[in-house]
Motif scaffolding. Sequence first.
Motif, PDB file in Angstrom:
ATOM      1  N   ALA A  37       0.837  -1.206   0.000  1.00  0.00           N
ATOM      2  CA  ALA A  37       0.000   0.000   0.000  1.00  0.00           C
ATOM      3  C   ALA A  37       0.868   1.250   0.000  1.00  0.00           C
ATOM      4  N   ARG A  38       1.892   1.274   0.855  1.00  0.00           N
ATOM      5  CA  ARG A  38       2.797   2.430   0.935  1.00  0.00           C
ATOM      6  C   ARG A  38       3.467   2.679  -0.414  1.00  0.00           C
ATOM      7  N   ASP A  39       4.052   1.641  -1.001  1.00  0.00           N
ATOM      8  CA  ASP A  39       4.775   1.790  -2.261  1.00  0.00           C
ATOM      9  C   ASP A  39       3.851   2.198  -3.398  1.00  0.00           C
ATOM     10  N   ARG A  40       2.662   1.589  -3.454  1.00  0.00           N
ATOM     11  CA  ARG A  40       1.696   1.923  -4.511  1.00  0.00           C
ATOM     12  C   ARG A  40       1.271   3.384  -4.407  1.00  0.00           C
ATOM     13  N   ASN A  41       0.971   3.861  -3.195  1.00  0.00           N
ATOM     14  CA  ASN A  41       0.522   5.241  -3.008  1.00  0.00           C
ATOM     15  C   ASN A  41       1.627   6.247  -3.330  1.00  0.00           C
ATOM     16  N   MET A  42       2.866   5.922  -2.979  1.00  0.00           N
ATOM     17  CA  MET A  42       3.978   6.827  -3.277  1.00  0.00           C
ATOM     18  C   MET A  42       4.303   6.840  -4.774  1.00  0.00           C
ATOM     19  N   THR A  43       4.191   5.690  -5.429  1.00  0.00           N
ATOM     20  CA  THR A  43       4.421   5.615  -6.871  1.00  0.00           C
ATOM     21  C   THR A  43       3.342   6.374  -7.634  1.00  0.00           C
ATOM     22  N   THR A  44       2.095   6.252  -7.196  1.00  0.00           N
ATOM     23  CA  THR A  44       1.004   6.986  -7.845  1.00  0.00           C
ATOM     24  C   THR A  44       1.244   8.487  -7.749  1.00  0.00           C
ATOM     25  N   ALA A  45       1.691   8.964  -6.589  1.00  0.00           N
ATOM     26  CA  ALA A  45       1.981  10.394  -6.412  1.00  0.00           C
ATOM     27  C   ALA A  45       3.093  10.836  -7.365  1.00  0.00           C
ATOM     28  N   ALA A  46       4.144  10.032  -7.486  1.00  0.00           N
ATOM     29  CA  ALA A  46       5.251  10.378  -8.383  1.00  0.00           C
ATOM     30  C   ALA A  46       4.794  10.403  -9.839  1.00  0.00           C
ATOM     31  N   ASP A  47       3.958   9.442 -10.226  1.00  0.00           N
ATOM     32  CA  ASP A  47       3.441   9.404 -11.605  1.00  0.00           C
ATOM     33  C   ASP A  47       2.592  10.637 -11.911  1.00  0.00           C
ATOM     34  N   LEU A  48       1.734  11.034 -10.970  1.00  0.00           N
ATOM     35  CA  LEU A  48       0.891  12.207 -11.187  1.00  0.00           C
ATOM     36  C   LEU A  48       1.727  13.480 -11.219  1.00  0.00           C
ATOM     37  N   ASP A  49       2.782  13.542 -10.415  1.00  0.00           N
ATOM     38  CA  ASP A  49       3.695  14.691 -10.421  1.00  0.00           C
ATOM     39  C   ASP A  49       4.348  14.842 -11.793  1.00  0.00           C
ATOM     40  N   LYS A  50       4.730  13.719 -12.406  1.00  0.00           N
ATOM     41  CA  LYS A  50       5.353  13.747 -13.736  1.00  0.00           C
ATOM     42  C   LYS A  50       4.391  14.295 -14.791  1.00  0.00           C
ATOM     43  N   LEU A  51       3.083  14.133 -14.544  1.00  0.00           N
ATOM     44  CA  LEU A  51       2.076  14.638 -15.479  1.00  0.00           C
ATOM     45  C   LEU A  51       1.777  16.123 -15.243  1.00  0.00           C
ATOM     46  N   GLY A  52       2.410  16.704 -14.229  1.00  0.00           N
ATOM     47  CA  GLY A  52       2.226  18.128 -13.962  1.00  0.00           C
ATOM     48  C   GLY A  52       1.150  18.439 -12.940  1.00  0.00           C
ATOM     49  N   LEU A  53       0.594  17.440 -12.297  1.00  0.00           N
ATOM     50  CA  LEU A  53      -0.406  17.690 -11.263  1.00  0.00           C
ATOM     51  C   LEU A  53       0.296  18.117  -9.978  1.00  0.00           C
ATOM     52  N   PRO A  54      -0.452  18.650  -9.012  1.00  0.00           N
ATOM     53  CA  PRO A  54       0.180  19.094  -7.758  1.00  0.00           C
ATOM     54  C   PRO A  54       0.962  17.967  -7.099  1.00  0.00           C
ATOM     55  N   LYS A  55       2.048  18.347  -6.417  1.00  0.00           N
ATOM     56  CA  LYS A  55       2.929  17.362  -5.789  1.00  0.00           C
ATOM     57  C   LYS A  55       2.381  16.957  -4.422  1.00  0.00           C
ATOM     58  N   PHE A  56       2.288  15.657  -4.213  1.00  0.00           N
ATOM     59  CA  PHE A  56       1.877  15.082  -2.940  1.00  0.00           C
ATOM     60  C   PHE A  56       2.897  14.026  -2.545  1.00  0.00           C
ATOM     61  N   PHE A  57       2.961  13.694  -1.261  1.00  0.00           N
ATOM     62  CA  PHE A  57       3.852  12.637  -0.789  1.00  0.00           C
ATOM     63  C   PHE A  57       3.339  11.282  -1.253  1.00  0.00           C
ATOM     64  N   ALA A  58       2.011  11.101  -1.205  1.00  0.00           N
ATOM     65  CA  ALA A  58       1.377   9.847  -1.628  1.00  0.00           C
ATOM     66  C   ALA A  58      -0.029  10.154  -2.118  1.00  0.00           C
ATOM     67  N   VAL A  59      -0.546   9.298  -2.974  1.00  0.00           N
ATOM     68  CA  VAL A  59      -1.904   9.452  -3.509  1.00  0.00           C
ATOM     69  C   VAL A  59      -2.567   8.090  -3.536  1.00  0.00           C
ATOM     70  N   GLU A  60      -3.796   8.031  -3.031  1.00  0.00           N
ATOM     71  CA  GLU A  60      -4.576   6.804  -3.099  1.00  0.00           C
ATOM     72  C   GLU A  60      -5.552   6.952  -4.260  1.00  0.00           C
ATOM     73  N   ALA A  61      -5.556   5.997  -5.150  1.00  0.00           N
ATOM     74  CA  ALA A  61      -6.423   6.049  -6.327  1.00  0.00           C
ATOM     75  C   ALA A  61      -7.257   4.773  -6.409  1.00  0.00           C
ATOM     76  N   PHE A  62      -8.391   4.877  -7.053  1.00  0.00           N
ATOM     77  CA  PHE A  62      -9.290   3.743  -7.217  1.00  0.00           C
ATOM     78  C   PHE A  62      -9.590   3.563  -8.690  1.00  0.00           C
ATOM     79  N   VAL A  63      -9.721   2.328  -9.108  1.00  0.00           N
ATOM     80  CA  VAL A  63     -10.053   2.008 -10.491  1.00  0.00           C
ATOM     81  C   VAL A  63     -11.491   1.514 -10.518  1.00  0.00           C
TER      82      VAL A  63
END
Length: 70
Positions: A37-63
């Motif tokens: 859970a920790r790694d997934r949330n931190m990776t999601t935040a990094a991926d969204l940051d690369k897309l130019g969205l606001p920077k967060f330490f971690a992001v929880e996403a749902f499909v």
Amino acid sequence: MSKSDLDKKIMSIFKHQSQKDKALYPGSDSREFWQRARDRNMTTAADLDKLGLPKFFAVEAFVCTRVMPS
């Protein structure tokens, strides 16, 4: 979420005995549920940051899907 929010999420996982050690659907991943859970949330935040969205330490996403994956 902030680092403190992620820490709270991990502590919640530890308090919930059914999710503390093994994931319900572990597959070939040997990490404990909280580590996944920790790694997934931190990776999601990094991926969204690369897309130019606001920077967060971690992001929880749902499909959302209309068909259950097989």
